[in-house]
Design a protein around this motif. Structure first.
Motif, PDB file in Angstrom:
ATOM      1  N   ARG A 103      50.463  52.688  36.321  1.00  9.06           N
ATOM      2  CA  ARG A 103      49.009  52.544  36.188  1.00  9.06           C
ATOM      3  C   ARG A 103      48.606  51.888  34.874  1.00  9.06           C
ATOM      4  N   GLU A 104      49.400  52.074  33.823  1.00  5.14           N
ATOM      5  CA  GLU A 104      48.975  51.646  32.487  1.00  5.14           C
ATOM      6  C   GLU A 104      49.465  50.257  32.099  1.00  5.14           C
ATOM      7  N   GLU A 105      50.235  49.603  32.957  1.00  8.94           N
ATOM      8  CA  GLU A 105      50.671  48.232  32.700  1.00  8.94           C
ATOM      9  C   GLU A 105      50.037  47.338  33.761  1.00  8.94           C
ATOM     10  N   PRO A 106      49.240  46.347  33.369  1.00  7.56           N
ATOM     11  CA  PRO A 106      48.433  45.578  34.342  1.00  7.56           C
ATOM     12  C   PRO A 106      49.239  44.936  35.463  1.00  7.56           C
ATOM     13  N   PHE A 107      50.379  44.329  35.150  1.00  6.13           N
ATOM     14  CA  PHE A 107      51.167  43.672  36.196  1.00  6.13           C
ATOM     15  C   PHE A 107      51.637  44.706  37.212  1.00  6.13           C
ATOM     16  N   ARG A 108      52.214  45.803  36.736  1.00  7.32           N
ATOM     17  CA  ARG A 108      52.681  46.850  37.644  1.00  7.32           C
ATOM     18  C   ARG A 108      51.529  47.422  38.460  1.00  7.32           C
ATOM     19  N   LEU A 109      50.395  47.645  37.817  1.00  5.76           N
ATOM     20  CA  LEU A 109      49.254  48.210  38.528  1.00  5.76           C
ATOM     21  C   LEU A 109      48.833  47.309  39.677  1.00  5.76           C
ATOM     22  N   ARG A 157      52.263  35.538  39.800  1.00  4.26           N
ATOM     23  CA  ARG A 157      51.271  36.455  40.359  1.00  4.26           C
ATOM     24  C   ARG A 157      51.950  37.757  40.767  1.00  4.26           C
ATOM     25  N   PRO A 158      51.336  38.891  40.440  1.00  4.52           N
ATOM     26  CA  PRO A 158      51.905  40.169  40.882  1.00  4.52           C
ATOM     27  C   PRO A 158      52.083  40.242  42.396  1.00  4.52           C
ATOM     28  N   GLN A 159      51.174  39.594  43.135  1.00  5.31           N
ATOM     29  CA  GLN A 159      51.226  39.641  44.598  1.00  5.31           C
ATOM     30  C   GLN A 159      52.480  38.986  45.162  1.00  5.31           C
ATOM     31  N   ALA A 160      53.129  38.125  44.371  1.00  7.36           N
ATOM     32  CA  ALA A 160      54.330  37.427  44.840  1.00  7.36           C
ATOM     33  C   ALA A 160      55.601  38.014  44.240  1.00  7.36           C
ATOM     34  N   ASP A 161      55.512  39.152  43.590  1.00  3.85           N
ATOM     35  CA  ASP A 161      56.710  39.778  43.045  1.00  3.85           C
ATOM     36  C   ASP A 161      57.631  40.202  44.190  1.00  3.85           C
TER      37      ASP A 161
END
Length: 246
Positions: free
Chosen positions: A86-92, A135-139
């Motif tokens: 929750r506290e790291e933007p990419f992971r969130l 993009r996080p969505q493409a991880d």
């Protein structure tokens, strides 16, 4: 209080305010699948529940089922907070895509232990995910998770041969209607799908979640896999994930 109570493991997928002190929770539970519940007084400073019911938290809940649509949280034990996610933007952002996918693909009060265990494992891995540059969505982790959810929901993309004519070579696109890859002769109106995209999807489907980043998915492959996932959602479920558009 009329009704009955029960205990279950759950993951908080989403929450929003209700009145001055309460929150409505969208939960995915081990025993009953998707459940809506209200946590009363959770936003008060002295609430004993508040910090345990953040989105992505893995908890054990005591729920009371009355006559209304929403159940009531009467007890919470924190199993894993997933605070690191929750506290790291990419992971969130990666986690929020997964949470919305669960909400949309499994909307019923119907237990699916495999889906629940996949979600719990995904969140464990998310806490250790190294933030990427794209993009996080493409991880690869969240792409792998969504492909596995599509499989569990009965919408597994078929990518080993043409879903229209059966040809095993010359695959050039993806047809949500046909449910898989299609060859050049059958690709009219299909989503573009290169060999990189095909290999990426195959690798993500074949490997466990923990090995998603070892699947060798290229930037192009990840982009095309995301297109296949989004196209499958829209055709089979009639929805688009808001988290994929951000």
């Amino acid at each position: 209080m009329a009704g009955r109570s029960y205990t279950t493991e759950a993951v908080v997928l989403r929450s929003f305010r209700l009145g001055e002190a309460d929150r409505v929770l969208h939960l995915y539970t081990l025993d009953r699948g998707r459940v809506g519940a209200v946590a009363k007084g959770v936003r008060k400073t002295k609430s004993r529940f508040g910090a345990r019911l953040e989105p992505l938290s893995h908890v054990e809940l005591l729920l009371h089922q009355g006559s209304g649509e929403l159940q009531t949280v009467t007890g919470v034990e924190l199993m894993q907070s997933h605070r690191a996610s929750r506290e790291e933007p990419f992971r969130l952002n990666v986690g929020l895509v997964a949470a919305e996918a669960m909400l949309r693909l499994f909307p019923e009060q119907e237990a699916n232990e495999r889906a629940f265990r996949a979600l719990a494992r995904f969140l464990e891995l998310l806490d250790e995910l190294e933030p990427g540059l794209g993009r996080p969505q493409a991880d690869p982790l969240v792409l792998s998770f969504q492909l596995k959810l599509l499989w569990l929901a009965g919408y597994l993309p078929h990518v080993t041969s043409c879903a229209e004519c059966g040809a095993e070579t010359g695959l050039a696109g993806y047809s949500p209607r046909a449910g898989g890859a299609v060859c050049g002769n059958c690709a009219n109106g299909a989503l573009p799908l290169s060999r990189e995209g095909l290999l990426g999807i195959e690798g993500l489907l074949r490997r466990p979640l923990a090995e998603a980043h070892d699947a060798g998915v290229t930037t192009r492959g990840a982009r095309e896999a995301l297109g296949v996932i989004a196209g499958s959602y829209e055709y089979h479920g009639g929805f688009r994930l808001r988290t994929l558009a951000s």
